[in-house]
Write an enzyme that holds these catalytic residues in place. Sequence first.
Site, PDB file in Angstrom:
ATOM      1  N   ASP A  36       0.802  -1.229   0.000  1.00 22.80           N
ATOM      2  CA  ASP A  36       0.000   0.000   0.000  1.00 22.80           C
ATOM      3  C   ASP A  36       0.835   1.279   0.000  1.00 22.80           C
ATOM      4  O   ASP A  36       0.453   2.262  -0.617  1.00 22.80           O
ATOM      5  CB  ASP A  36      -0.918   0.030   1.226  1.00 22.80           C
ATOM      6  CG  ASP A  36      -2.118  -0.885   1.070  1.00 22.80           C
ATOM      7  OD1 ASP A  36      -2.911  -0.650   0.150  1.00 22.80           O
ATOM      8  OD2 ASP A  36      -2.256  -1.817   1.865  1.00 22.80           O
TER       9      ASP A  36
ATOM     10  N   TYR B 228      -9.757   0.210   2.714  1.00 16.52           N
ATOM     11  CA  TYR B 228      -9.230   0.297   4.073  1.00 16.52           C
ATOM     12  C   TYR B 228      -8.850   1.717   4.444  1.00 16.52           C
ATOM     13  O   TYR B 228      -8.422   2.499   3.599  1.00 16.52           O
ATOM     14  CB  TYR B 228      -7.981  -0.581   4.206  1.00 16.52           C
ATOM     15  CG  TYR B 228      -8.210  -1.784   5.084  1.00 16.52           C
ATOM     16  CD1 TYR B 228      -8.674  -2.978   4.551  1.00 16.52           C
ATOM     17  CD2 TYR B 228      -7.990  -1.711   6.455  1.00 16.52           C
ATOM     18  CE1 TYR B 228      -8.899  -4.074   5.356  1.00 16.52           C
ATOM     19  CE2 TYR B 228      -8.218  -2.811   7.267  1.00 16.52           C
ATOM     20  CZ  TYR B 228      -8.671  -3.990   6.720  1.00 16.52           C
ATOM     21  OH  TYR B 228      -8.898  -5.069   7.525  1.00 16.52           O
TER      22      TYR B 228
HETATM   23 CU   LIG Z   1      -7.756  -6.470   7.775  1.00  8.91          CU
END
Ligand SMILES: [Cu+2]
Length: 629
Positions: free
Chosen positions: A292, A376
Amino acid sequence: MSIHPLEPLSPREIETAVGVFRTQHSDEKAFFCSVGLVEPAKAAVKSGSADSRIVRLLGTDTNGDGGFEADIDVTVGAVVNLTRLGFEAQAPYGYADIDIATRLTKTNAEWLAAVARRGIATATEADLELIQIDPWPAGGYPHPAIPPGHRAMRCIAFLREDATDNGYARPIHGLTAHVDLTDRKVVYLEDTGDIPLPPDAGRYDAAHQPATRTDLRELAITQPDGSSFEVDGYRISWQGFDFRVSIHPVHGLVLHQLSLKDRPLLYRAALSEMIVPYGDSDPMHAWKHVLDASEYNMGTLINSLKLGCDCLGEIHYFDVHQVTWEGKVKTVENAICLHEEDYGIQWKHYDGQSQTSEVRRSRRLVISSIFTIGNYDYGFYWYLYLDGTIQMEIKLTGIVGVSAVTEETHNPAQSPLVARNLASPVHQHVFCFRLDWELDGGPNALYENEIEVLPVDDENPDGTQFRAVSRHLIDEHSAQRNVAPEKSRYWKVVNPESKNAFGVPVAYKLLPAASPSLFARPDSAVGKRGAFGRHHLWATPFAEDELSAAGPHTVMHDGRGGLPDYTRSNRDISTCDLVMWHTVALTHVPRPEDWPVMPVEYTGFHLIPVGFFDRNPTLDLPSTCHGAD
Ligand SMILES: [Cu+2]
């Protein structure tokens, strides 16, 4: 020039850099991924001789390679480095890549037919607006039809009820478009068969809840005399701590030149890299292991924070300036939040004989930012405490990755149910922090401390005795270590030349969480690309260009860059300008409570003084009991 060499880039500097770049680079299809300050050499910063401001622009164009890395000296207005990035280490994915991958998928006839066959409307622009495309990095597992070195993504899709719906509640399951960004086409449509859309909505916004609690009364944080920190630009001082903050395109929130009571602690502390490998066999997830930080440029995905929501109390915010893909300045207001929090008691003792109590309040200084990477959301919180403790806390929230399942396809051990016909794969979140120490000015040494249980003998007849043992880690290979909570293991940074009142070298210890390590086999694509996750501790002697736990450019890279590469020659670290790398991880076995939005899950680590002071440094705290009569 009065500007500090680590001061974040101003809008003017970004404009200048883009302007100078354009004079030397005529490709109108140059898309920028990120802008960042090239931090001057550490020695130059420390000696006060760093006088240039170098701005790095990363991006892609129509050249068909891995993109460009351009360094522009904005003090003189010149390009000082223009590197073409190779096939195997490309520029990070930017908004332009996401946009291109999405458009290519949504205009692909085969994909449209496969979506329509699943009973989902695709006839109008409005129909297609309801389909959310999530482009994922294809590195590690590019489709064989994509030529080596091409820039690739895998696009998965979800259906929304309307524009404000939870984008993930209804996966259009089994459909993955393999996109070649270099050739601008969908090279292969993977279709593993129809699975019906899960039946239930996954709304988490207040308007869609049946009721809102009415019995929570207001909780106000007030500091009538103001906060106790001082801010000068991006420099902060509080209770003896002094440091600077910035946002790096990859590393996110960075602390620079952190000292305590005029004693240097850390030259630089920040996340270096992270990887989120999935453990499920489902073809929609089995290949996922996004880096990420470096693949998506985590720093560019920073949130603008809101008072009373993200942060509560007396807040000071810092703005950050970035570049859009077309080269305009984008200011993210309130990107870094600074405030103080009450933290319960710092210490207490009740003396029974005199029936008196001495107690002091603890508080901490909080420096935080939140980054949203697809589904996320990651919050990074540095805490500084009155007793010299430093803590990094990562807050994980947002929406878990999901699959649509039927009773026949459901595989609960690898993907537990979180709602009806909706399962969420097991996965890990693995973070690697780079801590560039300068404890009491350095040089520093690294020790591993743990408990040794003593054998039964005449001195230890019941086998109840144990002792603390300490081992000097003298080279890079012996410093590749893992946590051992059963031995109370921790690692200690020592300044051998700086002694406390007892003649013992001063130290700070790293107290790790009980982290797992990377589960993927070392010789797998995931294991190679996320090799830093094999160990919780790595250490290197400082080198100017060694900042990246997985290598500087990871898009389409096959791995083994970064820490495995840096430590290959097993350099001596016995006493050096020490850089400690700490991997902290958690394994996420999703639960129904994680749906439709995940309550914050926490992990992190502490840095704690050990003989850095000669006694409890908080005896001078005032004994006022706030709020008492
Ligand atoms: Cu997770």
